[in-house]
Design an enzyme around this catalytic site. Sequence first.
Site, PDB file in Angstrom:
ATOM      1  N   GLU A 335       0.831  -1.208   0.000  1.00  0.00           N
ATOM      2  CA  GLU A 335       0.000   0.000   0.000  1.00  0.00           C
ATOM      3  C   GLU A 335       0.866   1.259   0.000  1.00  0.00           C
ATOM      4  O   GLU A 335       0.535   2.251  -0.661  1.00  0.00           O
ATOM      5  CB  GLU A 335      -0.949  -0.006   1.202  1.00  0.00           C
ATOM      6  CG  GLU A 335      -1.879  -1.212   1.281  1.00  0.00           C
ATOM      7  CD  GLU A 335      -2.622  -1.494  -0.016  1.00  0.00           C
ATOM      8  OE1 GLU A 335      -2.884  -0.554  -0.789  1.00  0.00           O
ATOM      9  OE2 GLU A 335      -2.936  -2.671  -0.271  1.00  0.00           O
ATOM     10  N   HIS A 338       1.867   2.127  -3.461  1.00  0.00           N
ATOM     11  CA  HIS A 338       0.898   2.940  -4.203  1.00  0.00           C
ATOM     12  C   HIS A 338       1.083   4.422  -3.872  1.00  0.00           C
ATOM     13  O   HIS A 338       1.017   5.277  -4.763  1.00  0.00           O
ATOM     14  CB  HIS A 338      -0.525   2.508  -3.862  1.00  0.00           C
ATOM     15  CG  HIS A 338      -0.920   1.184  -4.458  1.00  0.00           C
ATOM     16  ND1 HIS A 338      -0.626   0.847  -5.759  1.00  0.00           N
ATOM     17  CD2 HIS A 338      -1.592   0.127  -3.933  1.00  0.00           C
ATOM     18  CE1 HIS A 338      -1.099  -0.365  -6.013  1.00  0.00           C
ATOM     19  NE2 HIS A 338      -1.679  -0.826  -4.925  1.00  0.00           N
TER      20      HIS A 338
END
Length: 614
Positions: A335, A338
Amino acid sequence: MIQVLLVTICLAVFPYQGSSIILESGNVNDYEVMYPQKVAALPKGAVQQKYEDTMQYEFKVNGEPVVLHLEKNKGLFSEDYSETHYSPDGREITTNPPVEDHCYYHGRIQNDADSTASISACNGLKGHFKLQGEMYLIEPLKFSDSEAHAVYKYENVEKEEEAPKMCGVTQTNWESDEPIKKASKLVVTAEQQRFPRRYIKLAIVVDHGIVTKHHGNLKKIRKWIYQLVNTINNIYRSLNILVALVYLEIWSKQNKITVQSASNVTLDLFGDWRESVLLKQRSHDCAQLLTTIDFDGPTIGKAYTASMCDPKRSVGIVQDYSPINLVVAVIMTHEMGHNLGIPHDGNSCTCGGFPCIMSPMISDPPSELFSNCSKAYYQTFLTDHKPQCILNAPSKTDIVSPPVCGNELLEAGEECDCGSPENCQYQCCDAASCKLHSWVKCESGECCDQCRFRTAGTECRAAESECDIPESCTGQSADCPTDRFHRNGQPCLYNHGYCYNGKCPIMFYQCYFLFGSNATVAEDDCFNNNKKGDKYFYCRKENEKYIPCAQEDVKCGRLFCDNKKYPCHYNYSEDLDFGMVDHGTKCADGKVCSNRQCVDVNEAYKSTTVFSLI
């Protein structure tokens, strides 16, 4: 010259191998029992630390001797690290616990250049190490004899049979919605791989569900988080990023936002709270929420893309999904990737034959490797977005220091750094100067072997299916040529499907992927549900309205499978494509799904010949 304590610990293998045992990671089949015996010899005048700067362990795995070198992760915390929890009456309690003499280490296996290790030595040895391409876990056994440890392969941990878990990010393009389309953008040269030094000051927030899960044991939660960040820190070293934990907040009284199964809503609420509350009380670059909530569908994490340093959007949410610390650490690393502008890997992205960390689905075992694509996207993010907050090291730390050749960190003025000359396992690098040897043609890539280009004609990418075409090295580049495949619409799998972008999509395999080996394609009547046109059963979504399927298109909407228990089983997710029949799937003789319509295969692919994936 500062003398560094070297500790040798001999691990004696217990006379038997266990067949099955319940450990913190779960039920483990096939494990070895070992007894660490610590032998320390302090140099004269050396100051005793509770946890040494370096340690060395010698033991056997599967009967073969290995040497594990460990070095304390001095970049794990900022010196002004703080944490907050709440008393039963709701009072905020913030402390600055001493973290300098901590017990978290990175390491490697001697004579194994691809090895890694992330170990806690707080109470025995606990963590994971990679040996000869396989992931092993180690943890103390809870016997009366506290010296006993279990060592076992990750694959020997029993796991529940369920649909694959995946990241909930569906739009991973830049904010301008202009994806990188050219294959040249996904080629990472040796020069590009020498990433500039960057620092991420990380804040982690633990929700009340995790407090309940651990019966209010805040000490146990802290150890879990510290080991998470220790692994995250180790993984990001390959991008020359130092991730330091600057703040931990534990919602021990109650949640500060409504944490809910709708992952997009929870992400939005957490971003708002971070901007309006958290940033005002603690400076940091990126915040991650760790929660026990079960997000909708297969989602176990979500984050905003290309958002690092943004006040609201430099956040991610992660489900504390597994009892294996490595698994949760990899999800959080994904994550954060990202946030750094790295989208999900496509089919053309590689990690030297191993799974990649930015795959939309978490691999088993979880990967600690960034692909060639991920490295290129990260480089582009730095160039295009120029995130300012990660330029500076965490305050008041000794993490920032002049370049030191031999510390295995790529720093200013160095072309490579493989450690000391006696420990260097990277033949491209001159360990004495931290410069590449003059004869080096390449450092990495599918067509790079021992720092030289592979011979022309050497296969570098095998055909993944009968619709794919194998690629071979040119002899002039370290990179495998762009992926090519047979024309779309060519029959495949004995006429059960038609080629589409190098694959042969058929419903049977899609059911297998979603629901396991017992699933098969449902009866035709199940697909008639797609004529309803509601949020579950439809063909397209236009202007926030669900468009029902025409009768001839019902097999291009929601996929229905028969898993014995449910004859019309389906999977629903916030992702509009997940659980739908894949594009290019055969929907009738001579027809395929295209734009959610069942159309003639020649009409669907009339303008295509040979495609290449980007």
